[in-house]
Write a protein that holds these residues in place. Structure first.
Motif, mmCIF file in Angstrom:
data_model
loop_
_atom_site.group_PDB
_atom_site.id
_atom_site.type_symbol
_atom_site.label_atom_id
_atom_site.label_comp_id
_atom_site.label_asym_id
_atom_site.label_seq_id
_atom_site.Cartn_x
_atom_site.Cartn_y
_atom_site.Cartn_z
ATOM 1 N N GLU A 591 -5.443 -1.052 10.161
ATOM 2 C CA GLU A 591 -5.271 0.732 9.641
ATOM 3 C C GLU A 591 -4.093 0.202 8.283
ATOM 4 O OE1 GLU A 591 -5.990 3.661 9.465
ATOM 5 O OE2 GLU A 591 -7.667 3.807 10.421
ATOM 6 N N TRP A 592 -3.993 -0.446 7.958
ATOM 7 C CA TRP A 592 -2.988 -1.050 6.487
ATOM 8 C C TRP A 592 -3.162 -0.371 5.655
ATOM 9 C CZ3 TRP A 592 -1.626 -6.799 5.466
ATOM 10 C CH2 TRP A 592 -0.310 -7.263 4.989
ATOM 11 N N ARG A 593 -2.002 -0.023 4.748
ATOM 12 C CA ARG A 593 -2.788 0.378 4.001
ATOM 13 C C ARG A 593 -1.640 0.244 2.872
ATOM 14 N NH1 ARG A 593 -4.601 3.994 6.998
ATOM 15 N NH2 ARG A 593 -6.754 4.945 6.084
ATOM 16 N N ILE A 594 -1.722 -0.260 1.191
ATOM 17 C CA ILE A 594 -0.230 -0.367 0.910
ATOM 18 C C ILE A 594 -0.321 0.582 -0.654
ATOM 19 C CG2 ILE A 594 1.322 -1.923 -1.024
ATOM 20 C CD1 ILE A 594 0.208 -4.467 0.959
ATOM 21 N N GLY A 595 0.355 1.506 -1.093
ATOM 22 C CA GLY A 595 0.539 2.375 -2.441
ATOM 23 C C GLY A 595 1.183 1.534 -3.325
ATOM 24 N N LEU A 596 1.072 2.039 -4.868
ATOM 25 C CA LEU A 596 1.660 1.802 -5.771
ATOM 26 C C LEU A 596 1.540 3.281 -6.794
ATOM 27 C CD1 LEU A 596 4.351 0.188 -7.080
ATOM 28 C CD2 LEU A 596 2.243 -0.894 -8.965
ATOM 29 N N SER A 597 2.211 4.207 -7.439
ATOM 30 C CA SER A 597 2.407 5.450 -7.766
ATOM 31 C C SER A 597 3.499 5.232 -8.692
ATOM 32 C CB SER A 597 2.061 6.650 -6.974
ATOM 33 O OG SER A 597 1.515 6.290 -6.216
ATOM 34 N N TYR A 598 2.920 5.340 -10.029
ATOM 35 C CA TYR A 598 3.677 5.975 -10.781
ATOM 36 C C TYR A 598 3.390 7.632 -11.249
ATOM 37 C CZ TYR A 598 5.673 6.730 -15.755
ATOM 38 O OH TYR A 598 5.609 7.912 -16.971
ATOM 39 N N VAL A 599 4.718 8.245 -11.424
ATOM 40 C CA VAL A 599 5.565 10.092 -11.398
ATOM 41 C C VAL A 599 5.849 9.496 -12.270
ATOM 42 C CG1 VAL A 599 5.998 11.609 -9.478
ATOM 43 C CG2 VAL A 599 5.360 9.388 -8.898
ATOM 44 N N ASP A 600 5.284 11.003 -13.503
ATOM 45 C CA ASP A 600 6.209 11.279 -14.188
ATOM 46 C C ASP A 600 5.741 12.776 -13.820
ATOM 47 O OD1 ASP A 600 6.877 12.660 -16.574
ATOM 48 O OD2 ASP A 600 6.162 11.123 -18.031
ATOM 49 N N THR A 601 7.148 13.685 -13.583
ATOM 50 C CA THR A 601 8.208 14.974 -13.217
ATOM 51 C C THR A 601 8.350 15.732 -14.944
ATOM 52 O OG1 THR A 601 7.964 14.316 -11.338
ATOM 53 C CG2 THR A 601 8.960 17.098 -12.216
ATOM 54 N N ARG A 602 8.075 17.082 -15.090
ATOM 55 C CA ARG A 602 9.154 17.421 -16.021
ATOM 56 C C ARG A 602 9.115 19.132 -15.434
ATOM 57 N NH1 ARG A 602 7.482 15.175 -21.423
ATOM 58 N NH2 ARG A 602 6.014 13.075 -21.249
ATOM 59 N N SER A 658 -0.639 -0.295 10.773
ATOM 60 C CA SER A 658 -0.242 0.866 12.438
ATOM 61 C C SER A 658 -1.566 -0.377 12.880
ATOM 62 C CB SER A 658 -1.291 1.509 13.089
ATOM 63 O OG SER A 658 -1.521 2.421 14.355
ATOM 64 N N THR A 659 -1.450 -1.089 13.851
ATOM 65 C CA THR A 659 -1.835 -2.641 14.501
ATOM 66 C C THR A 659 -1.442 -3.280 15.982
ATOM 67 O OG1 THR A 659 -2.641 -4.302 13.950
ATOM 68 C CG2 THR A 659 -1.099 -4.470 13.802
ATOM 69 N N PRO A 660 -2.925 -3.136 16.745
ATOM 70 C CA PRO A 660 -1.974 -3.763 18.252
ATOM 71 C C PRO A 660 -2.056 -5.404 18.032
ATOM 72 C CG PRO A 660 -4.479 -3.328 18.127
ATOM 73 C CD PRO A 660 -3.943 -2.830 17.155
ATOM 74 N N LEU A 661 -1.224 -6.157 18.690
ATOM 75 C CA LEU A 661 -0.987 -7.212 19.355
ATOM 76 C C LEU A 661 -1.673 -7.632 19.853
ATOM 77 C CD1 LEU A 661 3.025 -6.274 18.084
ATOM 78 C CD2 LEU A 661 0.919 -7.043 16.024
ATOM 79 N N GLY A 662 -1.980 -8.830 20.018
ATOM 80 C CA GLY A 662 -1.909 -9.610 21.130
ATOM 81 C C GLY A 662 -3.869 -10.224 20.747
ATOM 82 N N ARG A 663 -4.765 -10.512 21.979
ATOM 83 C CA ARG A 663 -6.028 -10.631 21.584
ATOM 84 C C ARG A 663 -6.303 -8.953 22.164
ATOM 85 N NH1 ARG A 663 -7.994 -16.653 24.041
ATOM 86 N NH2 ARG A 663 -7.075 -17.724 22.017
ATOM 87 N N LYS A 664 -7.805 -8.901 22.581
ATOM 88 C CA LYS A 664 -8.203 -7.768 22.731
ATOM 89 C C LYS A 664 -8.847 -7.632 24.000
ATOM 90 C CE LYS A 664 -11.622 -4.084 21.851
ATOM 91 N NZ LYS A 664 -13.226 -3.484 21.585
ATOM 92 N N PRO A 665 -8.083 -7.419 25.229
ATOM 93 C CA PRO A 665 -8.602 -7.644 26.491
ATOM 94 C C PRO A 665 -10.193 -7.378 27.119
ATOM 95 C CG PRO A 665 -7.557 -5.811 26.062
ATOM 96 C CD PRO A 665 -7.208 -6.289 25.285
ATOM 97 N N PRO A 666 -10.613 -7.906 28.127
ATOM 98 C CA PRO A 666 -12.079 -7.300 28.216
ATOM 99 C C PRO A 666 -12.725 -6.594 28.871
ATOM 100 C CG PRO A 666 -11.002 -9.430 29.489
ATOM 101 C CD PRO A 666 -10.425 -9.320 29.037
#
Length: 841
Positions: A591-602, A658-666
Motif C-alpha cells: 500500500e504505497w502511493r506517490i502523487g504529484l499535483s499542480y493546483v491553480d486556484t483563483r 503502509s507496510t508490514p516489516l519482516g517476513r510473513k510468519p508461517p
C-alpha cells in the motif's frame, strides 16, 4: 478476479449500488453474451474509478497511535485535507452520514479500515468537488466501554489541561449505538508566565504619562533638559517628585501589566454525545445522532486605562498648560467572559432500490453564545472633580468612574436536509454510466442582541440541486479502446438559490486515466460560488482593549482596541480550482502511493478576517483603522471583509506508505478434521508495521488584489496582508509511525520555510524565520507488558507537542524583535506534554 470466455472484468462503482449487492455479486452475462465474474469488493468500501489518496487497514491505523476517530482524523489531516485546505466529508461503511459527529467517538479498535478518496470522488456522494472524502469502515461486531483520562501542561508554566471521557460502543452488523460523556478543562496562560517585555510605546503607565492634546511641546524646560522637543513625559513614581519638572523624563509609558492579561483563556467544556443506528426493513436502515456541548471561557484583558484632562490651575502638575494624564488604574483588571451552548441533532435514512442507492440526511443545530467584555473606565464625575482641582493621581472617588462593559448574545438556528440517489443509467462498451442526483434545503436564523453596533436579525433560506455523471470511455479489460488503458470522465452541474444572494451556480468536470496498472493521471476543474456563513454577517460587535498590534506604517507596536463581529455587506465568494495530478503505486504488493499535483486556484470576493495593521490593508481599507491626533494607532476593525482577487499556483507532492516489516510468519498448523479436543493454535504474532504519509507544498505564485484598481500583492516576495510575512514558499506536513509489538511510536511534523514583510521603514522591514513543529507520541499496551488482570486492554500514551519548542522568530532590519512579535505572544503555549491512560472494558 478472473475473466472468462474473453469477457471483460466489471466492478460496480462504490456508492452506486446497495451495499449488499456490492459485497457478493454473482457472475452475470453482459450485453454480448460473455460471462463476467464480478470480483467481491471489500465490505463497506467506497473506492470507485479514481484511485484513492490512501487506504489503511487496522494495522496501519494502529501505527498512528490514535485512540478514537477524532484523533485519527487529526493524524491523517495531511492526507485528508483537500488541495484547497478544506476538511474532508465523511462516509460510514460506504454510505453518507449526517456528519462527523456520528463517528468521531468511535474507538480505534472498532475501525477495520479507512479510505481517503480524492476530490473527484466527492460529487459521487453529493459532496462539493473541493473536498476529499474519508470512508470509515467498522468491524461487523464490536462491544466495549472505554474510559480515558488525559493530563498535560506546558513546560513553561500555565496551560494545564485535564480531559476525562467515557464511551460505550456497540456494533452488531447494521445495528450500532454509542454514548459519550466528556469534560475538558484548560487553565489560563498569563503574560507574566511568558516573560513578555513591557510595551515601550504605550502612552499609559501606573504612575502615568503627560502630553498636550495637540501633540506639541509640554514645556520649554523639558525641551532644554532633553535637548529636543518633548511631547510625552513619564510621571515620577515617587509622589514627592511630581512637583519637580526635571523629574519628568522624556519617555513613553511603561507598566508591567503582564499579571493582568491572559494569552490563553481559561476553558471548561462539557459534552454529551449519543448515536443509534438500526435497520428499519430489509433494505432500509436509519441512524440518529444527538449531542450537546456547553462551554465557558474567561480572560483578563489588562488594567483599565484612563485619560484625564488636567487643567493648568489644578496644581498637581508643575507645568503651565493644560495637559492630558494617561494612566492605568491598579486593582481589579478588565475581564472578558464568554459562554456557549450548542445543540445538534442529525438523522440519516438510507436504502436501495434495484441497482440504485438512496440516502436522506437531516440536521438541526442551535448555538447560543454570550460575551461580556469590560472596556475601560469612563471618568465621568471623576473628570469633573479633577477639573475642580481634585488630585488626578488619587484613586477615583466611589461611584465617580463607571466601568464600561459590552454584552452581546447571539442565537443561531439551522435546519437542513439533503437527499442523494445514485446508480447506473446506461451501459457503454467501457462500462456503466453512473449518475448521482442530489437536492438539499436549509433555513438559518440568527438573532443577535447587544454589542456596540447594529445587530440586525437575519433569516436565510437556501435550496440547492446537482447532477453528477461518471462516464467510462475506455477499458482495456473490456476491450473498449484497449490501447488507451482505462479512461473515464466525470462532470457535475449544480445550482443554489440563497436569500439575498440569488442564484449561485457551480460546476466541475474531470478525467481519470490509467494507462497502466500502477499509474493514474487525473484532471479536474471546479468552479463554485458560495454565500458567506450567516454568523459572518450577523455576529454582534465586541471590542477588546489592550491588544498588542504592530503598526507597519510607523514601525511601532501599540496596545489598541480591536473590534470583531458581523459584516452584513459581505459578498458571495467565487472559487475556481484546476488540478492536474499523477499517482503512482510503485510496488504491487504494498500500500504505497506517490502523487504529484499542480493546483491553480483563483478566488473572487474571498472572505478575509484581518488580524494586524499591515501597510497594504491600511491603504486598501483606511476606514478600518483609527488614530489619535499624534498619529498613534488606537482602534482596528477586524471584521471579515472581501478581497477582490487572489490567484495561487502550487505543486503538491504526496506519499502514503503502509507496510508490514519482516517476513510473513508461517500459517499455524490446522487441526485434524474432526478433532474437537485439541485447542486451536494461537494466531501468529503481528509483524512490525511502518506507516508514512506526507505532503510537500511548493508555491509557485501567490498574488492577491485587495480592491479592484489596486496593484496585486506578491505574498511570496515580501508583501503581506495579515502581518505574518505573507505565505511560506514551501511547507511539509507528515507523519511517520509504526507498531512494534506492544509499542506504537510516531512523530508528526509540520515544517515551513521563512517569510518576509518588506518595507522602506527599517522597523517595519521584518524577517520571519521558518518553523519546525514536531509532535512525538508513543503508546504502550500495558496488557502485553504486564501479565495482570488490571492491565488487560489498558494502554498508556505519552505525547510531546512542539517537541523542539519551536517558535517563529521575527526580526526587523536592525535585528530587533518588535514588541508585538515576542515569541510568547506569537505562540503562548510552546512545548506541551501530556499523558493519557485508556482502559477498555
Amino acid at each position: 478476479m478472473v475473466r472468462s470466455g474473453g469477457a471483460a472484468l466489471a466492478v460496480a462503482v462504490a456508492g452506486a449500488v446497495p451495499a449488499a449487492a456490492a459485497q457478493d455479486a454473482p457472475a452475470a452475462a453482459d450485453a454480448r453474451g460473455d460471462v463476467v465474474v464480478i470480483g467481491k469488493r471489500l465490505r463497506g468500501s467506497a473506492i470507485g474509478e479514481v484511485a484513492p489518496v490512501a487506504a489503511l487497514d487496522a494495522q496501519a491505523l494502529r501505527a498512528l497511535g490514535a485512540s478514537n476517530m477524532k484523533e485519527l482524523a487529526d493524524r491523517l489531516k495531511p492526507l485528508a485535507q483537500s488541495v484547497t485546505g478544506e476538511d474532508p466529508a465523511y462516509l460510514l461503511n460506504g454510505r453518507r452520514i449526517s456528519g462527523f459527529a456520528e463517528v468521531q467517538n468511535l474507538p480505534l479498535e472498532a475501525i477495520e479500515r479507512t479510505e481517503i478518496l480524492s476530490e473527484q470522488d466527492a460529487p459521487r456522494f453529493g459532496f462539493s468537488p473541493t473536498v476529499r472524502v474519508m470512508n470509515v469502515i467498522t468491524k461487523k461486531h464490536f462491544r466495549a466501554l472505554s474510559t480515558v483520562q488525559v493530563s498535560g501542561t506546558t513546560t513553561a508554566g500555565g496551560g494545564a489541561t485535564s480531559y476525562s471521557e467515557a464511551t460505550a460502543t456497540r456494533i452488531d452488523d447494521a445495528r450500532r449505538a454509542s454514548l459519550t460523556l466528556s469534560y475538558f478543562h484548560f487553565t489560563p496562560v498569563l503574560q507574566s508566565q511568558r516573560d513578555i517585555a513591557a510595551d515601550p510605546d504605550t502612552p499609559f503607565s501606573l504612575a502615568g504619562t503627560v502630553a498636550r492634546a495637540d501633540g506639541g511641546s509640554i514645556d520649554p524646560r523639558l525641551d532644554a533638559l532633553a535637548g529636543r522637543t518633548v511631547t510625552r513625559a513619564a510621571v515620577p513614581a515617587d509622589p514627592a517628585l511630581r512637583g519637580v519638572p526635571a523629574a519628568y523624563r522624556a519617555a513613553a509609558g511603561s507598566a508591567d501589566i503582564n499579571p493582568y492579561r491572559t494569552l490563553q483563556s481559561r476553558v471548561d467544556t462539557l459534552r454529551i454525545d449519543g448515536t443509534i443506528g438500526a435497520p428499519l426493513s430489509r433494505t432500509v436502515d436509519a441512524s440518529l445522532n444527538i449531542n450537546a456541548e456547553g462551554q465557558r471561557q474567561g480572560a483578563l484583558t489588562g488594567l483599565a486605562p484612563v485619560t484625564l484632562a488636567v487643567p493648568a490651575g489644578n496644581g498637581a502638575l508643575p507645568f503651565g498648560d493644560d495637559l492630558l494624564l494617561s494612566r492605568f488604574l491598579p486593582g481589579d483588571p478588565l475581564r472578558q467572559r464568554a459562554t456557549s451552548l450548542t445543540l445538534h441533532a442529525g438523522a440519516t435514512v438510507q436504502g436501495g432500490w434495484g441497482d440504485w442507492a438512496w440516502n436522506v440526511t437531516g440536521n438541526y443545530d442551535r448555538a447560543r453564545q454570550a460575551v461580556r467584555s469590560d472596556q475601560a473606565l469612563a471618568p465621568g464625575e471623576w473628570q469633573s472633580a479633577v477639573t475642580a482641582a481634585a488630585d488626578p493621581f488619587a484613586a477615583p472617588p466611589a461611584g465617580a468612574a463607571t466601568r464600561i462593559a459590552v454584552a452581546s448574545r447571539t442565537v443561531t438556528t439551522t435546519v437542513g436536509g439533503k437527499a442523494v440517489a445514485s446508480g447506473p443509467v446506461l451501459r457503454l462498451p467501457a462500462g456503466r454510466v453512473q449518475m448521482t442526483l442530489a437536492a438539499g434545503f436549509a433555513r438559518s436564523a440568527s438573532a443577535p442582541t447587544g454589542g456596540q453596533g447594529p445587530a440586525a436579525a437575519l433569516t436565510r433560506t437556501s435550496s440547492d440541486a446537482s447532477v453528477t455523471a461518471i462516464v467510462p470511455i475506455a477499458s482495456a479489460e473490456r476491450g473498449a479502446l484497449a490501447f488507451v488503458g482505462k479512461l473515464s470522465a466525470n462532470g457535475t452541474i449544480g445550482m443554489a438559490d440563497v436569500s439575498d444572494y440569488g442564484r449561485l451556480t457551480s460546476s466541475s468536470y474531470g478525467l481519470a486515466w490509467a494507462p497502466a496498472r500502477p499509474v493514474q493521471v487525473t484532471l479536474s476543474v471546479s468552479d463554485a460560488a458560495t454565500a458567506p456563513a450567516i454568523v459572518l454577517l450577523t455576529a454582534p460587535l465586541v471590542t477588546t482593549p489592550n491588544v498588542p498590534v504592530f503598526d507597519f506604517l510607523t514601525g511601532q507596536s501599540v496596545l489598541a482596541t480591536t473590534t470583531i463581529g458581523g459584516n452584513p455587506a459581505l459578498a458571495a465568494e467565487r472559487r475556481r480550482v484546476t488540478t492536474v495530478g499523477v499517482t503512482v503505486s510503485p510496488v504491487k504488493a504494498r500500500e504505497w502511493r506517490i502523487g504529484l499535483s499542480y493546483v491553480d486556484t483563483r478566488i473572487r470576493n474571498q472572505a478575509f478576517a484581518p488580524n494586524d495593521a499591515s501597510v497594504a490593508l491600511q491603504r486598501a481599507f483606511p476606514a478600518l483603522f483609527g488614530r489619535d491626533g499624534a498619529g498613534t494607532l488606537m482602534t482596528l476593525d477586524l471584521r471579515s471583509l472581501n478581497l477582490a482577487r487572489e490567484r495561487e499556483r502550487k505543486l503538491l507532492l504526496t506519499t502514503d506508505l503502509s507496510t508490514p516489516l519482516g517476513r510473513k510468519p508461517p500459517e499455524p498448523a490446522k487441526r485434524a478434521e474432526g478433532d474437537t479436543t485439541t485447542p486451536p493454535p494461537p494466531p501468529p504474532k503481528p509483524r512490525p508495521t511502518l506507516f508514512v504519509n506526507g505532503t510537500v507544498t511548493y508555491r509557485l505564485d501567490d498574488r492577491v488584489t485587495p480592491r479592484d484598481g489596486q496593484a496585486p500583492l506578491d505574498l511570496l516576495a515580501g508583501d503581506t496582508l495579515d502581518g505574518t510575512g505573507g505565505r511560506p514558499r514551501w511547507q511539509l506536513d507528515g507523519t511517520v509511525g509504526g507498531a512494534i509489538g506492544p509499542v506504537t511510536p510516531g512523530v508528526y511534523a509540520r515544517i515551513q520555510g521563512p517569510t518576509r514583510a518588506r518595507s522602506t521603514i527599517a522597523a517595519s522591514d521584518l524577517s520571519y524565520s521558518g518553523r519546525t513543529w514536531l509532535t512525538a507520541y508513543v503508546t504502550l499496551d500495558a496488557g502485553a507488558l504486564v501479565a495482570r488482570p488490571w492491565a488487560k486492554r489498558l494502554s498508556v500514551a505519552l505525547v510531546a507537542e512542539n517537541l523542539l519548542n519551536s517558535r517563529i522568530a521575527v526580526r526587523d532590519r536592525t535585528g530587533a524583535t518588535p514588541y508585538r512579535y515576542q515569541p510568547g505572544l506569537i505562540d503562548p503555549l510552546g512545548q506541551q506534554v501530556r499523558i493519557m491512560a485508556r482502559k477498555l472494558f
